[in-house]
Every structure is written in C-alpha cells, then in structure tokens.
Design a protein around this motif. Structure first.
Motif, short mmCIF file in Angstrom:
data_model
loop_
_atom_site.label_atom_id
_atom_site.label_comp_id
_atom_site.label_asym_id
_atom_site.label_seq_id
_atom_site.Cartn_x
_atom_site.Cartn_y
_atom_site.Cartn_z
N PHE A 99 -2.05 58.31 10.96
CA PHE A 99 -2.97 59.31 11.48
C PHE A 99 -2.60 59.72 12.90
CE2 PHE A 99 -7.03 60.30 13.64
CZ PHE A 99 -7.35 61.44 12.94
N MET A 100 -2.15 58.77 13.68
CA MET A 100 -1.89 59.03 15.09
C MET A 100 -0.42 59.30 15.41
SD MET A 100 -4.89 58.91 16.35
CE MET A 100 -4.57 58.92 18.09
N ALA A 101 0.43 59.40 14.39
CA ALA A 101 1.86 59.61 14.62
C ALA A 101 2.08 60.87 15.46
CB ALA A 101 2.59 59.73 13.30
N GLY A 102 2.77 60.70 16.55
CA GLY A 102 3.09 61.82 17.42
C GLY A 102 1.96 62.21 18.36
N GLN A 103 0.84 61.52 18.31
CA GLN A 103 -0.29 61.83 19.18
C GLN A 103 -0.49 60.70 20.18
OE1 GLN A 103 -3.77 62.61 16.87
NE2 GLN A 103 -2.78 64.18 15.63
N GLN A 104 -1.03 61.07 21.30
CA GLN A 104 -1.35 60.08 22.33
C GLN A 104 -2.65 59.36 21.95
OE1 GLN A 104 0.68 59.43 24.76
NE2 GLN A 104 -0.55 58.02 25.95
N MET A 105 -2.64 58.04 21.91
CA MET A 105 -3.84 57.29 21.58
C MET A 105 -4.73 57.15 22.81
SD MET A 105 -3.46 54.10 18.98
CE MET A 105 -1.98 53.35 19.57
N SER A 106 -6.02 57.24 22.55
CA SER A 106 -6.97 57.03 23.64
C SER A 106 -6.98 55.54 23.99
CB SER A 106 -8.37 57.49 23.23
OG SER A 106 -8.89 56.62 22.25
N PRO A 107 -7.35 55.22 25.21
CA PRO A 107 -7.43 53.80 25.58
C PRO A 107 -8.40 53.00 24.71
CG PRO A 107 -7.53 55.17 27.54
CD PRO A 107 -7.59 56.10 26.36
N THR A 108 -9.48 53.62 24.25
CA THR A 108 -10.44 52.93 23.40
C THR A 108 -9.83 52.57 22.05
OG1 THR A 108 -12.22 54.17 24.43
CG2 THR A 108 -12.73 53.07 22.37
#
Length: 104
Positions: free
Chosen positions: A25-34
C-alpha cells in the motif's frame, strides 16, 4: 496446547499480512511517523502478549506467576543487554529457566 499453537500461527500470519499489505500500500510513498511507529511496535506487542500468557497462569479464579518462565525471561533480557547477541541470550534464558524448574 492446540490453542497456543493456533494463537501463535494466527498472530504470525496477521503480523506478516499487515507488513506485506503495508508495504504494498505504501510502496513509493513517504510513511507518516505514526504509521512507522505502528509497524515497529506490532512484533513487540505480539511477543509481549505471548510471553505474558506464559508468565501469568490462570487458575482457581486468580493469576499465579510461573517462576521458571519469569526467571528465564529476565535472564534472557539481562543477557541480551550484556552480550548483545540474540541466540546465545535465548539459550542462557532457557538454561536458567530449566535450572529453576529443576531445582525449585
């Protein structure tokens, strides 16, 4: 005993799926710290739940503490802090737990 293995298997699959789904789901996206914090604490939470289930034993309407398991856990934690290597630390914890179970 079968319930323990089912729980371990279920929690393992859940952890694996949550990580895979999260990565896809998060591939290529910046993850939030949470979200990053969530993914760091899921395995720790599962291991803690499994260990506490072994340390605290329900019986006769109250909880009792399994001293050999508790000693094994504490000695493993101390060993991993001192020698900083996982497998020998676990072996040390198992050894101390067995010694307490045998001699107490």
């Amino acid at each position: 005993m079968l319930n323990h293995w089912f729980l371990i298997g279920f929690l393992s699959v859940t952890t694996y799926l949550s990580r895979i789904i999260g990565l896809e789901f998060m591939a290529g996206q910046q993850m939030s710290p949470t979200l990053r914090l969530y993914f760091q604490y899921v395995p720790i939470g599962i291991i803690t739940a499994l260990i506490m289930k072994q340390v605290l034993i329900p019986g006769e309407g109250q909880l009792s503490i399994s001293v050999p398991v508790l000693v094994g856990c504490i000695s493993t934690a101390i060993a991993i802090k001192v020698i900083k290597v996982f497998l020998p630390s676990v072996a040390i914890g198992v050894l101390f737990g067995l010694l307490v179970r045998h001699f107490l």
